[in-house]
Design an enzyme around this catalytic site. Structure first.
Site, PDB file in Angstrom:
ATOM      1  N   ASP A 226       0.830  -1.089   0.100  1.00  0.00           N
ATOM      2  CA  ASP A 226      -0.046  -0.221   0.033  1.00  0.00           C
ATOM      3  C   ASP A 226       0.868   1.082  -0.062  1.00  0.00           C
ATOM      4  OD1 ASP A 226      -2.891   0.930   0.733  1.00  0.00           O
ATOM      5  OD2 ASP A 226      -1.410   2.119   1.730  1.00  0.00           O
ATOM      6  N   ASP A 243      -2.299   9.334 -10.451  1.00  0.00           N
ATOM      7  CA  ASP A 243      -2.310   8.247 -11.148  1.00  0.00           C
ATOM      8  C   ASP A 243      -0.855   7.947 -11.855  1.00  0.00           C
ATOM      9  OD1 ASP A 243      -5.055   7.758 -10.994  1.00  0.00           O
ATOM     10  OD2 ASP A 243      -5.407   8.903 -12.884  1.00  0.00           O
ATOM     11  N   GLU A 268      -4.918   2.089  -4.078  1.00  0.00           N
ATOM     12  CA  GLU A 268      -3.388   2.218  -4.084  1.00  0.00           C
ATOM     13  C   GLU A 268      -2.842   1.079  -3.769  1.00  0.00           C
ATOM     14  OE1 GLU A 268      -4.799   4.352  -0.248  1.00  0.00           O
ATOM     15  OE2 GLU A 268      -5.394   3.937  -2.429  1.00  0.00           O
TER      16      GLU A 268
END
Length: 358
Positions: A226, A243, A268
């Site tokens: 993460d 992004d 994410e």
């Protein structure tokens, strides 16, 4: 009293099909419900049909079918209330039906229809060719027997042959078009298993890869990663920059993990399926990617202003014999949370009974 086996008649075709359906459902660990039974009946009663071809692709290498595979091929619970039982015990962790999954189901059904059409076209071409040869032979015989008086019949036969040849050409064109469409559908199905932003495998592809690795009985570790404080990146710089960060992390994980499957698990989060390696090797690989990402200093493309350090945390869990993916992922998630709680930018690893270790 005679047993049922002693008094029954010899098995006929229906009995053999019934037995084959039961064996098929047992081999693939599918529940005996109306949907699965109907699927198995269609498959086994038409062993050379388009459904059989689709199943052969899905099960290539000895992979078991899942209820989701059966749904993707167009067999779903009907109005009567029949339901499909899942093989996995981690259904509560699975997302609801997404547009991506719906597209994959549509692709699977369309692909079966295309292959059925291609089979029909191939059969028609073969029959037309035989008819053309027979008609030509008949015309030759008429011409030999009738001489000049058979000119009209010969002319008619020639006209028919021209039509047959034109039909063959059209069928040949249709066959080429059908094959091209089949290739495009294969590509679309592959796209349905990839995350459109990063190009990584998606969650469905990860589930399938895990199932295949479980069948091969090889060592498996699953890592869940993460990006640290990713929300602040979006809040400060916008989703377009966010992004680009996701794509940068995806590329770093792909390069570091080599042949191991890297997937975007959601948002994410990224997941890596390590196969055939020890947990120490998996941790070393993932930690190498973590160090490489942390060492970079990212800048905004538009202004060249510094973005600051980007880091990620991860948890690596060892697959225990007989475990479903949800259990391993749940443990990896807890290890990931421990890494976050310990200060982020680090990897935690362990097995079911292992102590958390850096």
């Amino acid at each position: 009293m005679a047993s049922a086996a002693q008094t029954s008649q010899p098995f006929g075709p229906s009995d053999r099909l019934y037995g084959a359906i039961g064996a098929f459902l047992a081999d693939h660990r599918l529940s005996v419900d109306p949907v699965n039974y109907t699927f198995a009946h269609r498959l086994l009663s038409q062993p050379k049909g388009p459904l059989a071809a689709a199943v052969a692709r899905v099960t290539d290498g000895g992979v078991r079918l899942t209820s989701r595979d059966i749904e993707d091929m167009g067999f779903q619970a009907g109005a009567a209330g029949a339901t499909v039982a899942r093989d996995d015990a981690d259904d509560d962790d699975k997302p609801t039906e997404s547009p991506n999954a719906m597209m994959q189901a549509l692709v699977a059904r369309t692909q079966m229809q295309v292959e059925d059409f291609a089979d029909t076209v191939a059969t028609m071409r073969a029959e037309t060719q035989v008819f053309g040869r027979d008609l030509l032979a008949g015309a030759d015989a008429i011409r030999s027997a009738s001489g000049a008086t058979g000119e009209d019949i010969t002319r008619m036969a020639t006209t028919m042959l021209d039509r047959v040849q034109a039909a063959e050409e059209r069928l040949a064109t249709a066959t080429v078009e059908a094959e091209a469409l089949r290739v495009e559908l294969e590509a679309a199905r592959d796209d349905a298993r990839r995350d459109p932003l990063t190009g990584l495998a998606n969650r469905r592809a990860l589930e399938d890869a895990f199932a295949a690795a479980s069948e091969e009985n090889v060592p498996i570790c699953i890592a869940l990663c993460d990006i640290d404080r990713f929300k602040s990146v979006n809040d400060r710089f916008g989703h377009a920059v966010g992004d680009r960060v996701l794509k940068a992390i995806a590329e770093a994980l792909r390069e570091a993990c080599g042949e191991h499957l890297v997937a975007r698990y959601g948002g994410e989060e990224f997941a890596i399926l390590f196969t055939g390696v020890t947990v120490d090797a998996a941790v070393a690989t993932l930690d190498g990617a973590r160090g490489a990402v942390a060492a970079k200093r990212y800048r905004l493309r538009e202004t060249d202003a510094p973005l600051g350090a980007v880091t990620f945390s991860g948890g690596v869990s060892v697959h225990e014999a007989g475990e479903v993916m949800g259990s391993v992922m749940g443990r990896a998630d807890r290890l990931l949370y421990a890494a976050k709680h310990a200060g982020r930018n680090q990897i935690k690893a362990g097995g079911e009974k292992s102590q958390l270790a850096a």
